[in-house]
Design a protein around this motif. Sequence first.
Motif, PDB file in Angstrom:
ATOM      1  N   THR A 272       0.626  -1.421   0.009  1.00 17.73           N
ATOM      2  CA  THR A 272      -0.067  -0.028   0.053  1.00 17.73           C
ATOM      3  C   THR A 272       0.898   1.247  -0.022  1.00 17.73           C
ATOM      4  N   LYS A 279      -4.989   1.388  -2.579  1.00 19.94           N
ATOM      5  CA  LYS A 279      -5.338   2.577  -2.063  1.00 19.94           C
ATOM      6  C   LYS A 279      -5.333   2.861  -0.455  1.00 19.94           C
ATOM      7  N   LYS A 280      -5.704   1.665   0.221  1.00 20.12           N
ATOM      8  CA  LYS A 280      -5.804   1.505   1.515  1.00 20.12           C
ATOM      9  C   LYS A 280      -5.551   0.285   2.276  1.00 20.12           C
ATOM     10  N   SER A 337      -4.278   6.353   5.439  1.00 20.59           N
ATOM     11  CA  SER A 337      -4.402   5.332   4.307  1.00 20.59           C
ATOM     12  C   SER A 337      -4.511   3.995   5.092  1.00 20.59           C
ATOM     13  N   ASP A 353      -9.580  -1.905  -4.504  1.00 21.90           N
ATOM     14  CA  ASP A 353      -8.413  -1.094  -4.432  1.00 21.90           C
ATOM     15  C   ASP A 353      -7.872  -1.230  -2.860  1.00 21.90           C
ATOM     16  N   GLN A 354      -8.053  -2.274  -2.065  1.00 18.29           N
ATOM     17  CA  GLN A 354      -7.650  -2.368  -0.737  1.00 18.29           C
ATOM     18  C   GLN A 354      -7.149  -3.453  -0.440  1.00 18.29           C
TER      19      GLN A 354
END
Length: 437
Positions: A272, A279-280, A337, A353-354
């Motif tokens: 990350t 993203k997170k 984040s 997106d994590q």
Amino acid sequence: MKKTYILDTNVLLHDPLSIFAFEDNHVIIPAVVLEELDAKKRYMDEIGRNAREVARLLDQLRTEGPLHKGVELPNHGTLTVELNHRSFDKLAAQQLEPSNDNRILAITLNIIEQSKQAVIIVSKDALLRIKADAFGIHSEDYLTDRVPQYDHIYKGYQEEWLDADLMDKLYKERMLTFKEAGLTPTHPNHFYVFKDASSGSRSAIAMTDAKGASIKLFHSDTEGVWGIRPRNVQQRMALELLTREDIPLVTLVGKAGTGKTLLSLAAGLYLTEDLGHYKKLLVARPVVPMGKDLGYLPGEKEEKLRPWMQPIYDNLEFLFNTNRAGELDDILAGMNSIQVEALTYIRGRSIPDQFIIIDEAQNLTKHEVKTIITRVGENSKIVLMGDPKQIDHPYLDEYTNGLSYVTERMKHLDISGHMKLEKGERSGLAQLAADLL
């Protein structure tokens, strides 16, 4: 010869679809079981949900005919709601009180006397099974949805001996076929620890490809992440699974102190923060207490959750090398984040997106773990980890928890990887306690 199964309440609360799990045999649900289900249907948890699901299934079957007379099931068995529990004479002679369990025993004895056929009580209550044996009634546990015992659960790797010429071939060509190695093809992303049969001094780690068609020499560009280096071969293989973007589902099991949480957090921060692949970083764990519940806690949501999430913060403090109080909170607030929360709030979300870490996943039911994994959005990776030997959930065990369930059901897919960590690295005392206590 067809059999007759009488289901206890706990079987239906454990698996509402157990009604259909007895092939073409006859299934009986005593009326007292319906009363117990009715008392549970208002619960706002997994038990209440399952009670309501059983009610819906029975209501649908009721359209096929009167349940007290029996209806045919899709598997060609039959289902009956039995009202013949009024005669308590056989148990009254034993000076037993008319409790719900004893009423189930009474109806079973009455059915045996009337039908002159084998009748089996299915219950997850060991004490009811013991009492059934005392009356000469055959009883069984409900095992249909059980995974293998923890000691026999899929490990994600295996150790094998190779002749010296095959070891040379593996090092030179960096791959072997299963036929050359004399092995049976196994699951995708499965690891092998090969040892030289002639000298014993050489060893190699290999991994099956995504299709499970060949064995390739394992080489990782990631020797360590965020200051964390793997201390044993299982941790090294686990770190490979954690840092691979083409494996969006990873399950880790192991005793306390084997490094599951620390490795996962380090890999998540690496992917990350350093590489920007996600993203997170989302870290969550179920709110299931060990021992007596803490009860209501003061403060806002974050303050209430802090005691439950403290094990996560402990590992983050180690990774960020914080020394003073409040320093970690300042770092997390600045990064924006990393999100730490309870699983209570995950339903209905879509998480793209994590990098998602679910700690203590052995305290999840099958339904809960399905809910969580179906939240995973595009380009996300989820890691489930825990120790099936340390379950705090009152209705789960090492055979029926969500972590073991996912491991067994998903191990054949090329998008999943699994590793069983066996060597404790926390401390010598922690390893001895995990082994001996």
